[in-house]
Design an enzyme around this catalytic site. Sequence first.
Site, PDB file in Angstrom:
ATOM      1  N   ASP A  36       0.025 -11.333   6.879  1.00  0.00           N
ATOM      2  CA  ASP A  36      -0.447 -10.173   6.195  1.00  0.00           C
ATOM      3  C   ASP A  36      -1.901  -9.847   6.960  1.00  0.00           C
ATOM      4  O   ASP A  36      -2.463 -10.606   7.647  1.00  0.00           O
ATOM      5  CB  ASP A  36      -0.986 -10.552   4.871  1.00  0.00           C
ATOM      6  CG  ASP A  36      -1.196  -9.460   3.853  1.00  0.00           C
ATOM      7  OD1 ASP A  36      -0.533  -9.252   3.063  1.00  0.00           O
ATOM      8  OD2 ASP A  36      -2.364  -8.627   4.084  1.00  0.00           O
ATOM      9  N   ASN A  89       7.834  -5.920   4.158  1.00  0.00           N
ATOM     10  CA  ASN A  89       7.611  -5.553   2.910  1.00  0.00           C
ATOM     11  C   ASN A  89       5.874  -4.925   3.151  1.00  0.00           C
ATOM     12  O   ASN A  89       5.699  -3.902   2.241  1.00  0.00           O
ATOM     13  CB  ASN A  89       7.433  -6.845   1.983  1.00  0.00           C
ATOM     14  CG  ASN A  89       6.596  -6.511   0.771  1.00  0.00           C
ATOM     15  OD1 ASN A  89       7.028  -6.090  -0.234  1.00  0.00           O
ATOM     16  ND2 ASN A  89       5.268  -6.932   0.795  1.00  0.00           N
ATOM     17  N   TYR A 155       3.670   9.503   2.802  1.00  0.00           N
ATOM     18  CA  TYR A 155       4.025   8.238   2.141  1.00  0.00           C
ATOM     19  C   TYR A 155       5.787   8.473   1.948  1.00  0.00           C
ATOM     20  O   TYR A 155       6.786   7.892   2.219  1.00  0.00           O
ATOM     21  CB  TYR A 155       3.762   7.796   0.794  1.00  0.00           C
ATOM     22  CG  TYR A 155       4.232   6.619   0.244  1.00  0.00           C
ATOM     23  CD1 TYR A 155       3.657   5.426   0.517  1.00  0.00           C
ATOM     24  CD2 TYR A 155       5.087   6.505  -0.708  1.00  0.00           C
ATOM     25  CE1 TYR A 155       4.226   3.979  -0.077  1.00  0.00           C
ATOM     26  CE2 TYR A 155       5.730   5.446  -1.375  1.00  0.00           C
ATOM     27  CZ  TYR A 155       5.160   4.189  -0.880  1.00  0.00           C
ATOM     28  OH  TYR A 155       5.719   3.031  -1.455  1.00  0.00           O
ATOM     29  N   LYS A 159       8.805   6.525   3.914  1.00  0.00           N
ATOM     30  CA  LYS A 159       9.911   5.434   3.195  1.00  0.00           C
ATOM     31  C   LYS A 159      11.434   6.340   3.332  1.00  0.00           C
ATOM     32  O   LYS A 159      12.329   5.558   3.212  1.00  0.00           O
ATOM     33  CB  LYS A 159       9.437   5.193   1.601  1.00  0.00           C
ATOM     34  CG  LYS A 159       7.968   4.491   1.576  1.00  0.00           C
ATOM     35  CD  LYS A 159       8.276   3.135   1.913  1.00  0.00           C
ATOM     36  CE  LYS A 159       7.258   2.339   1.638  1.00  0.00           C
ATOM     37  NZ  LYS A 159       7.300   0.919   1.858  1.00  0.00           N
TER      38      LYS A 159
HETATM   39  N1  LIG Z   1       3.572  -1.202  -6.226  1.00  0.00           N
HETATM   40  C1  LIG Z   1       4.250   0.007  -6.354  1.00  0.00           C
HETATM   41  O1  LIG Z   1       4.436   0.532  -7.310  1.00  0.00           O
HETATM   42  C2  LIG Z   1       5.458   0.106  -5.129  1.00  0.00           C
HETATM   43  C3  LIG Z   1       6.487   1.054  -5.349  1.00  0.00           C
HETATM   44  C4  LIG Z   1       7.217   1.223  -4.713  1.00  0.00           C
HETATM   45  C5  LIG Z   1       7.430   0.613  -3.190  1.00  0.00           C
HETATM   46  N2  LIG Z   1       6.103  -0.173  -2.925  1.00  0.00           N
HETATM   47  C6  LIG Z   1       6.095  -0.829  -1.675  1.00  0.00           C
HETATM   48  O2  LIG Z   1       6.110  -2.159  -1.863  1.00  0.00           O
HETATM   49  C7  LIG Z   1       5.297  -2.705  -0.821  1.00  0.00           C
HETATM   50  C8  LIG Z   1       4.482  -3.948  -1.118  1.00  0.00           C
HETATM   51  O3  LIG Z   1       3.412  -3.255  -1.776  1.00  0.00           O
HETATM   52  P1  LIG Z   1       2.593  -3.976  -2.826  1.00  0.00           P
HETATM   53  O4  LIG Z   1       2.990  -3.004  -4.130  1.00  0.00           O
HETATM   54  O5  LIG Z   1       3.144  -5.097  -3.286  1.00  0.00           O
HETATM   55  O6  LIG Z   1       1.194  -3.768  -2.902  1.00  0.00           O
HETATM   56  P2  LIG Z   1      -0.071  -4.738  -2.415  1.00  0.00           P
HETATM   57  O7  LIG Z   1      -1.021  -3.689  -1.914  1.00  0.00           O
HETATM   58  O8  LIG Z   1      -0.249  -5.528  -3.608  1.00  0.00           O
HETATM   59  O9  LIG Z   1       0.546  -5.401  -1.234  1.00  0.00           O
HETATM   60  C9  LIG Z   1       0.608  -4.964   0.167  1.00  0.00           C
HETATM   61  C10 LIG Z   1       0.219  -6.193   1.049  1.00  0.00           C
HETATM   62  O10 LIG Z   1       0.464  -5.299   2.452  1.00  0.00           O
HETATM   63  C11 LIG Z   1      -0.866  -5.802   3.224  1.00  0.00           C
HETATM   64  N3  LIG Z   1      -0.882  -4.763   4.251  1.00  0.00           N
HETATM   65  C12 LIG Z   1      -1.230  -3.424   4.193  1.00  0.00           C
HETATM   66  N4  LIG Z   1      -1.401  -2.947   5.377  1.00  0.00           N
HETATM   67  C13 LIG Z   1      -0.908  -4.018   6.168  1.00  0.00           C
HETATM   68  C14 LIG Z   1      -0.876  -3.961   7.696  1.00  0.00           C
HETATM   69  N5  LIG Z   1      -1.117  -2.836   8.474  1.00  0.00           N
HETATM   70  N6  LIG Z   1      -0.384  -5.079   8.377  1.00  0.00           N
HETATM   71  C15 LIG Z   1      -0.119  -6.253   7.495  1.00  0.00           C
HETATM   72  N7  LIG Z   1      -0.436  -6.213   6.008  1.00  0.00           N
HETATM   73  C16 LIG Z   1      -0.805  -4.909   5.490  1.00  0.00           C
HETATM   74  C17 LIG Z   1      -1.858  -5.944   2.238  1.00  0.00           C
HETATM   75  O11 LIG Z   1      -3.041  -6.679   2.838  1.00  0.00           O
HETATM   76  C18 LIG Z   1      -1.237  -6.405   1.034  1.00  0.00           C
HETATM   77  O12 LIG Z   1      -1.344  -7.499   0.855  1.00  0.00           O
HETATM   78  C19 LIG Z   1       4.795  -1.618   0.251  1.00  0.00           C
HETATM   79  O13 LIG Z   1       5.804  -1.660   1.110  1.00  0.00           O
HETATM   80  C20 LIG Z   1       4.933  -0.553  -0.963  1.00  0.00           C
HETATM   81  O14 LIG Z   1       4.948   0.718  -0.054  1.00  0.00           O
HETATM   82  C21 LIG Z   1       5.416  -0.434  -3.966  1.00  0.00           C
END
Ligand SMILES: NC(=O)c1ccc[n+]([C@@H]2O[C@H](COP(=O)([O-])OP(=O)(O)OC[C@H]3O[C@@H](n4cnc5c(N)ncnc54)[C@H](O)[C@@H]3O)[C@@H](O)[C@H]2O)c1
Length: 253
Positions: A36, A89, A155, A159
């Site tokens: 991360d 992720n 976004y 995706k």
């Molecule tokens: N939460 C939702 O509703 C949702 C829905 C669909 C998809 N997603 C996808 O799920 C995945 C995880 O997101 P989440 O919801 O757990 O969010 P989150 O913000 O809780 O976790 C995301 C993590 O990614 C890390 N991150 C961000 N930019 C980064 C980089 N440049 N390099 C390394 N790490 C980085 C952040 O520090 C964080 O720890 C993402 O790809 C997001 O697009 C989320």
Amino acid sequence: MRLDGKVAVVTGAASGMGKAIAELYAKEGAKVVVADLNIEGAEAVAGGIKASGGEAVAVQTNIAKLEDIHAMIDKAVSEFGTLDILVNNAGMMDNMAPVGDVSDEKWDLIFDVNTKGVMRAIRKAIPIFLDKGKGVIVNTASTGGFSGAHAGAAYTASKHAVIGITKNTGFMYAQKGIRCNAIAPGATMTNITAGTTDWNEFGASRTKVTQGVIPRVGQPEEIAQVALFLASDESSFVNGAVVAADAGWTAGF
Ligand SMILES: NC(=O)c1ccc[n+]([C@@H]2O[C@H](COP(=O)([O-])OP(=O)(O)OC[C@H]3O[C@@H](n4cnc5c(N)ncnc54)[C@H](O)[C@@H]3O)[C@@H](O)[C@H]2O)c1
């Protein structure tokens, strides 16, 4: 245990879904590289895994940087001897801006993290997987990867591209023992919107239409269960697929 002895890299593992995936994989016997940008968070997750008797190491990784991606995969090999599972992720949300309002800077940032980072990590892992004749890739896409109504232009496009590379990779290496699948989570309770301050009012109002019919918000642990299935041999015949985990949201929209 379903991942006994496997070595997994999980990106974005300091928070939300990545954290839940890292913890579940470790519980199922995997040795996990917790990658991360947020190193304190990654260390806390790795520390928690170790305190529970699992194996993990934290590595600071900006997934938008090629050298960090290489160091992340190299860490799996130097620390645990190989790589079996790559979970792409890490990702970030946009500000819901439609294309008329999107800036080049925002577009490039979102694509560097959400899309190019995924391609580069897969590209780095492929030689290891080809050498072993085995390997699993799990990408966190989004329902925004097949709906035009869930986020802004950057976004949504980033995706959709993740789904494209998932299908292409799954197809290309199908006879090489490598599987590549994606999860398309719907709205899930994480920190994904925590850092966004510049919401685009028009774009956000348009997405309200479909947000109003979200059946329920999911928990990161529910996404981790899908990631466990896709990483384990139980999904041996599943390749190039996108599994929606959204309580039925996109079944209607
Ligand atoms: N939460 C939702 O509703 C949702 C829905 C669909 C998809 N997603 C996808 O799920 C995945 C995880 O997101 P989440 O919801 O757990 O969010 P989150 O913000 O809780 O976790 C995301 C993590 O990614 C890390 N991150 C961000 N930019 C980064 C980089 N440049 N390099 C390394 N790490 C980085 C952040 O520090 C964080 O720890 C993402 O790809 C997001 O697009 C989320």
